[in-house]
Design an enzyme around this catalytic site. Structure first.
Site, short mmCIF file in Angstrom:
data_model
loop_
_atom_site.label_atom_id
_atom_site.label_comp_id
_atom_site.label_asym_id
_atom_site.label_seq_id
_atom_site.Cartn_x
_atom_site.Cartn_y
_atom_site.Cartn_z
N HIS A 235 0.81 -1.22 0.00
CA HIS A 235 0.00 0.00 0.00
C HIS A 235 0.86 1.28 0.00
O HIS A 235 0.57 2.24 0.72
CB HIS A 235 -0.96 0.00 1.19
CG HIS A 235 -2.02 -1.08 1.13
ND1 HIS A 235 -2.62 -1.48 -0.03
CD2 HIS A 235 -2.58 -1.85 2.12
CE1 HIS A 235 -3.51 -2.43 0.22
NE2 HIS A 235 -3.49 -2.69 1.51
N GLU B 95 -11.78 -4.00 -2.25
CA GLU B 95 -10.90 -2.93 -2.73
C GLU B 95 -10.76 -3.07 -4.25
O GLU B 95 -10.07 -3.96 -4.72
CB GLU B 95 -9.52 -3.05 -2.08
CG GLU B 95 -9.54 -3.04 -0.57
CD GLU B 95 -8.33 -3.77 0.02
OE1 GLU B 95 -7.19 -3.44 -0.30
OE2 GLU B 95 -8.55 -4.72 0.80
N HIS C 58 -9.86 1.62 1.13
CA HIS C 58 -9.68 0.44 1.98
C HIS C 58 -10.73 0.39 3.10
O HIS C 58 -10.40 0.07 4.25
CB HIS C 58 -8.27 0.46 2.56
CG HIS C 58 -7.72 -0.88 2.91
ND1 HIS C 58 -8.37 -1.74 3.76
CD2 HIS C 58 -6.61 -1.53 2.50
CE1 HIS C 58 -7.66 -2.84 3.89
NE2 HIS C 58 -6.58 -2.75 3.12
C1 BGC Z 1 -4.18 -6.68 2.09
C2 BGC Z 1 -3.98 -7.42 3.40
C3 BGC Z 1 -3.47 -6.46 4.44
C4 BGC Z 1 -4.44 -5.32 4.55
C5 BGC Z 1 -3.88 -4.29 5.49
C6 BGC Z 1 -5.18 -5.61 2.33
O1 BGC Z 1 -5.38 -4.88 1.15
O2 BGC Z 1 -4.61 -7.53 1.06
O3 BGC Z 1 -3.06 -8.49 3.24
O4 BGC Z 1 -3.29 -7.09 5.68
O5 BGC Z 1 -4.67 -4.73 3.32
O6 BGC Z 1 -4.88 -3.62 6.07
#
Ligand code: BGC
Length: 354
Positions: A107, A314, A177
């Protein structure tokens, strides 16, 4: 329709963080923070007319900065994981910040969600937030101008518009998210929620949750949500892919769409509250994540979060696309904008729902 603003808190440097609230004619309310352009609450009436806040989240800036797991925030410039924290682009490889297992970039190291966005209210039903990514921040090339627009319609649809444009060629893959619980943020886990996802395969992942390049057909596996089923039905099945994520945490390869057309890709409903949510996107993938690591946190109203207290859908290009020329590309030329729309539409199963 109305949009209100209040002060939510302050950043460590003293800058104010604002919370904007939009309300439509049916009494649905959405609040958004200038920190991370974060969706903080989505308040919808259930089948009995009782208002429920469907978003997990927090009550303070500090919690959003330190414990959030990207809750409700915009993620960018590139969502999800990038192998080796290396970004190949033309003849160069850009070194990204490693924020997972000392070897991956997840991210974009949280850049967009930790940023203070500038808010504007261009219309009575719209909130527009902007943020400029400085060239090279967290290793990502290009000065990237980002605009995220939240629109609340009188049909209980929340539309998220993404626009990002860079002054150099770069990869762009913005998402939101949000963690949803259609019974309310403090209602235990989401295993009873019934889900449909219009995808015939997921991107198979290695033990670090990086795509192997192989598409893993969902047929005959716990990942098959082509016909709706409760999240909890197969979540503990012995499937090698499911074990890697500790539960669902995978990118679904959505059925083909006409380029740029925003189509329905998933639906979720809760038998308890009677609330349902339909999801639309123009992108090729969606990360279905069920908050496998949420336990131990304290969220809104000082309520503890339990494991799998919320689910995320997402919308995105596939993870690690920069290393996978066979995946739909998210490389954008200098001046070529990333434009995308996600819609979360809410309703209830009440026969007289207006
Ligand atoms: C990921 C997860 C991760 C999370 C974090 C998601 O987009 O796929 O693996 O733990 O984000 O908040």
């Amino acid at each position: 329709m109305s949009v209100l603003r209040r002060e939510f808190g302050t950043m460590p440097d003293g800058s104010p963080v604002y919370e904007y609230e939009m309300e439509n004619r049916r009494g649905m309310r959405v609040t958004v923070l200038t920190l991370g352009a974060t969706l903080r609450s989505i308040i919808v009436k259930d089948r009995d007319g009782k208002a429920r806040d469907l978003l997990l989240g927090f009550d303070t800036v500090e919690d959003y900065l330190t414990r959030s797991d990207y809750q409700g925030a915009v993620v960018g410039p590139v969502a999800n994981r990038i192998a080796g924290a290396e970004l190949p682009l033309g003849s160069k490889t850009y070194e990204l910040v490693k924020n997972e297992k000392d070897k991956l970039c997840l991210h974009s190291n949280g850049e967009y969600n930790a940023a203070l966005w500038r808010a504007l209210i261009p219309d009575a039903d719209r909130l527009e937030l902007t943020y400029v990514h400085p060239d090279g921040a967290n290793g990502f090339p290009g000065e990237i101008k980002n605009t995220v627009t939240y629109t609340l319609t009188d049909n209980n649809e929340l539309k998220i518009g993404y626009y990002a444009v860079s002054d150099r060629d770069t990869y762009l893959n913005l998402t939101n998210h949000a963690y949803f619980n259609l019974n309310g943020f403090d209602s235990g886990d989401v295993l009873d929620h019934v889900v449909r996802i219009d995808a015939d395969a997921i991107t198979e992942v290695d033990p670090d949750s990086i795509p192997t390049g192989r598409l893993y057909p969902v047929e005959g596996t716990p990942f098959d949500f082509r016909t709706e089923k409760p999240i909890g039905r197969d979540v503990n099945a012995e499937d090698p892919q499911l074990l890697i994520g500790g539960g669902y945490d995978h990118n679904y390869c959505l059925r083909e769409n006409e380029a740029g057309v925003c189509r329905e890709i998933a639906a979720v409903r809760s038998p308890e509250s009677g609330i349902n949510m339909h999801v639309y996107t123009d992108l090729p993938g969606v990360q279905f994540y069920i908050g496998n690591f949420l336990d131990g946190r304290t969220g809104k109203a000082d309520k503890p979060m339990v494991k799998r207290a919320g689910f995320c859908l997402e919308t995105q290009f596939y993870p690690d696309t920069p290393h996978r020329p066979e995946f739909p590309s998210c490389l954008f030329k200098k001046g070529e904008p990333f434009v995308s729309e996600t819609v979360y539409a809410f309703a209830t199963d009440a026969p007289d729902a207006d």
